[in-house]
Write an enzyme that holds these catalytic residues in place. Structure first.
Site, PDB file in Angstrom:
ATOM      1  N   ASP A 148      -5.052  -7.388  -4.511  1.00 19.12           N
ATOM      2  CA  ASP A 148      -4.292  -8.623  -4.681  1.00 19.12           C
ATOM      3  C   ASP A 148      -5.431  -9.783  -4.961  1.00 19.12           C
ATOM      4  OD1 ASP A 148      -2.221  -6.976  -4.680  1.00 19.12           O
ATOM      5  OD2 ASP A 148      -1.238  -7.854  -2.912  1.00 19.12           O
ATOM      6  N   ASN A 180      -0.993  -4.312  -6.065  1.00 14.57           N
ATOM      7  CA  ASN A 180       0.089  -4.231  -7.067  1.00 14.57           C
ATOM      8  C   ASN A 180      -0.014  -5.668  -7.866  1.00 14.57           C
ATOM      9  OD1 ASN A 180       0.923  -5.975  -4.613  1.00 14.57           O
ATOM     10  ND2 ASN A 180       2.940  -6.185  -5.706  1.00 14.57           N
ATOM     11  N   HIS A 181      -0.817  -6.480  -7.635  1.00 21.93           N
ATOM     12  CA  HIS A 181      -0.922  -7.985  -8.317  1.00 21.93           C
ATOM     13  C   HIS A 181      -2.108  -7.480  -9.455  1.00 21.93           C
ATOM     14  CE1 HIS A 181       1.750 -10.875  -6.216  1.00 21.93           C
ATOM     15  NE2 HIS A 181       1.648  -9.953  -5.369  1.00 21.93           N
TER      16      HIS A 181
END
Length: 209
Positions: A148, A180-181
């Site tokens: 992230d 997840n980013h």
């Protein structure tokens, strides 16, 4: 016995608030950049050695990008031209591609100090302060970043680029875990895609592929 530092992420939000916060990121990020503008100053990007980045290159890159963040959004291309950004991404890609999905790091045997860093989310100045307090990556200090790196904050380009440069230089002492980013869909929702377009305009696509 190796020492381990855990740098907590103070910006965690409940998942129910993430989408709302993310949708506002691009607009707020541009406002942050505009509010931070100072009188123009000449920014000279460092020259990337033909053999890859050096410690001096990484430190110079950090300094010039730091100056650019206080000059204004337009200064990003001056401090970090698309060609330099692309060279760093292409240079580090083979290293990241060869790493396994599950990394095993054994600092107890290597007698290294390990610093674990949570989400940075485009907080470039926090990253610079972190290294000011704990020291830059080196053969004696391992850094593990838990993903992230972009979105939400206004300085995702600078944060990610600097981390990639250090990873290229010290692949066995800097570890960049994928969060997840680090996906196309999430970065379009939470602001990084808009940040690239705002800072690089028509050059954004070329700089990121």
């Amino acid at each position: 016995m190796a020492n381990t530092d855990a740098v907590a992420d103070p910006k965690q939000q409940p998942k129910s608030q993430e989408l709302e916060a993310g949708c506002c990121t691009a607009e707020h990020g541009v406002q942050q950049v505009q509010q931070a503008q100072l009188p123009p100053q000449r920014l000279e990007p460092p020259s990337l050695p033909t053999s890859g980045p050096s410690v001096d290159f990484c430190l110079a890159l950090e300094r010039v990008m730091h100056k650019a963040t206080w000059t204004g959004m337009h200064a990003t291309q001056e401090a970090l031209p698309p060609q330099l950004l692309q060279a760093i991404v292409l240079g580090v890609t083979p290293i990241l591609s060869k790493e396994p999905t599950m990394l095993e790091i054994r600092p107890g045997i290597l007698q290294h100090r390990v610093t674990i860093v949570g989400d940075t989310h485009g907080q470039f100045h926090d990253l610079c302060k972190l290294w000011e307090l704990y020291g830059h990556p080196s053969s004696e200090r391992i850094y593990i970043f838990n993903g992230d790196y972009v979105d939400r904050g206004a300085w995702g380009v600078e944060t990610l680029t600097l981390l990639l440069a250090w990873k290229w230089l010290l692949p066995n002492y800097v570890y960049l875990i994928r969060g997840n980013h680090e996906t196309n869909m999430i970065t379009r929702i939470y602001g990084f895609y808009a940040e690239m377009k705002a800072k690089y305009g028509t050059a954004a696509k070329k700089a990121t592929h």
